[in-house]
Design a protein around this motif. Structure first.
Motif, mmCIF file in Angstrom:
data_model
loop_
_atom_site.group_PDB
_atom_site.id
_atom_site.type_symbol
_atom_site.label_atom_id
_atom_site.label_comp_id
_atom_site.label_asym_id
_atom_site.label_seq_id
_atom_site.Cartn_x
_atom_site.Cartn_y
_atom_site.Cartn_z
ATOM 1 N N ARG A 252 0.828 -1.206 0.000
ATOM 2 C CA ARG A 252 0.000 0.000 0.000
ATOM 3 C C ARG A 252 0.860 1.252 0.000
ATOM 4 N NH1 ARG A 252 -4.919 -0.035 -1.791
ATOM 5 N NH2 ARG A 252 -5.044 2.032 -0.827
ATOM 6 N N LYS A 255 1.783 1.984 -3.508
ATOM 7 C CA LYS A 255 0.675 2.558 -4.273
ATOM 8 C C LYS A 255 0.518 4.049 -4.008
ATOM 9 C CE LYS A 255 -2.121 -1.679 -4.594
ATOM 10 N NZ LYS A 255 -2.149 -1.766 -6.060
ATOM 11 N N SER A 392 -8.351 -1.687 7.545
ATOM 12 C CA SER A 392 -7.948 -1.297 6.189
ATOM 13 C C SER A 392 -9.133 -1.368 5.232
ATOM 14 C CB SER A 392 -6.826 -2.215 5.699
ATOM 15 O OG SER A 392 -5.701 -2.137 6.554
#
Length: 432
Positions: A252, A255, A392
């Protein structure tokens, strides 16, 4: 009891502290090269190696717990059998990793998201360091056996030599031979084999008596592997769950951009620095818990656990203070990129929470491993990981770096809390 704890913990801390320091040296080397993408590349490649080597961490954990109990029971035949069984399994899996390296690389880099340059540099690192797999796993098994035998000094000596060789070779390959990130990988791989060779030589000198208890026929009795693999299967599941958190965290991060990936890689070095210090006490917990259970000294075990947590509280508060005062200085040692340091300042608050949130889980892990209470350790990890991914998922559409760190801190805290509630099963199972 404090003396016993420190006798095992201090050498293990010295051994463990070389690991994050080595990671910092690697980041220092690539952090001062031309491309800032090297920082993210090291982090990306290490995600795959963490999945590989942490997935096989049962080789050290299981070996340590079983050996400590055999030591407490003064069963030399079992001490010898555990060592040779662990080494056989370690080398077998190490060779299998090398054989499957193309599959591992292809799948790993397909699943991980990052910029093209970061991925290419990470693949260069991976293609060299993967050849160290048999040495890494073999050394892990031997270190677990030494810890179980109440000897933390040999892993310490080995770790120091490995890291001195690693640092020297990495600097030489990078700056003298201009090998860039490949030089860091090659230096690391060679150092691992040097460490395995040193560990074997020391074993022949100090534990030569074990050879008289070695029976090849024992290794052929596959039913004898069942308890070993049963405990290690739980540890494996627990480790995969742990890896899923760290992998998701860094994925993540990637990203969110190369800058956030670099920032989180640097901040995670602070967590690793703390974790390897705490692991020194966790290793002491493995050795002493197993020994007390093997010798059926349960009252002594209870007293030991209380003393252990006094040390845990002290260390967590100490690291919190250090990070509150010197986080910028530590990060400036790792990279000379002002933009990365500037961005990291927005997230340094989370680094202050890591020691308090995480110390309990490390100590309970050591106790559970020494008691070979793998089922409870597995279950506590699965619950904490589930909560991490639920957070999340709830914030999926707005998941930013602050929420990501919040989920990580909650996960760390829950591990220790849940294990504390499960700890009574250890004492009840091994009552006098």
């Amino acid at each position: 009891m404090n003396r016993e704890i420190l006798r095992l913990a201090i050498p293990n801390i010295i051994s463990n502290i070389t690991v994050p320091l080595l990671g910092m040296i690697d980041l220092f080397i690539v952090g001062h090269l031309e491309h800032s993408e090297y920082i993210g590349a090291i982090a990306l490649a290490n995600i795959i190696f963490n999945v590989i080597y942490m997935g096989f961490s049962f080789l050290r954990m299981g070996t340590s717990g079983f050996t400590a109990q055999a030591y407490g029971a003064a069963d030399k035949n079992e001490q010898a059998t555990i060592l040779f069984r662990s080494i056989l399994v370690a080398f077998s899996f190490g060779l299998l990793i090398i054989i499957l390296q193309s599959v591992i690389s292809g799948l790993g880099f397909y699943l991980l998201d990052a910029g093209i340059d970061v991925k290419n540099f990470a693949k260069e690192y991976f293609s060299i360091y993967i050849w160290a797999a048999p040495a890494v796993l073999g050394l892990s098994a031997m270190n677990g056996w030494y810890v179980g035998m109440q000897n933390a000094k040999i892993p310490m000596y080995t770790a120091i030599i490995v890291n001195v060789i690693n640092i020297g070779l990495s600097f030489t390959f990078v700056y003298n031979f201009k090998m860039q990130i490949k030089g860091v990988a090659l230096g690391t791989a060679i150092a691992q084999y040097a460490g395995l060779l040193l560990s074997i030589i020391i074993w022949f000198i100090k534990y030569e008596w074990v050879r008289s208890y070695f029976n090849l026929q024992v290794l052929k009795k596959w039913k004898e592997y069942i308890p070993f693999f049963k405990v290690n299967a739980d540890i494996f599941i627990r480790t995969i769950a742990l890896i899923s958190v760290t992998t998701f965290f860094m994925s993540r991060s990637a990203k969110m951009g190369d800058d956030i990936l670099a920032v989180n890689a640097l901040l995670m070095q602070l967590f690793l620095l703390f974790s390897y210090v705490m692991d020194g006490f966790a290793y002491a917990a493995e050795a002493l818990t197993g020994r007390f259970i093997g010798s059926k000294a349960i009252d002594t075990l209870r007293f030991f656990v209380k003393r252990l947590f006094v040390w845990g509280v002290f260390l967590s508060l100490t690291f919190t203070l250090i990070y509150a005062l010197f986080t910028d200085e530590i990060l400036n040692l790792l990279t000379d990129k002002p933009s990365i340091i500037s961005i990291s300042q927005r997230f340094q608050f989370w680094a202050l929470l890591m020691p308090i949130a995480g110390f309990s889980a490390f100590l309970w892990d050591g106790i559970f491993i020494g008691a070979t209470a793998s089922k409870q350790m597995r279950n506590s990890m699965l619950i904490a990981v589930t909560i991490f991914f639920m957070i999340s998922l709830v914030f999926k559409s707005s998941l930013n770096n602050h929420i990501l760190w919040f989920a990580f801190i909650v996960y760390l805290s829950l591990r220790g809390i849940i294990q504390a509630f499960m700890a009574s099963t250890i004492f009840n199972k091994h009552k006098d």
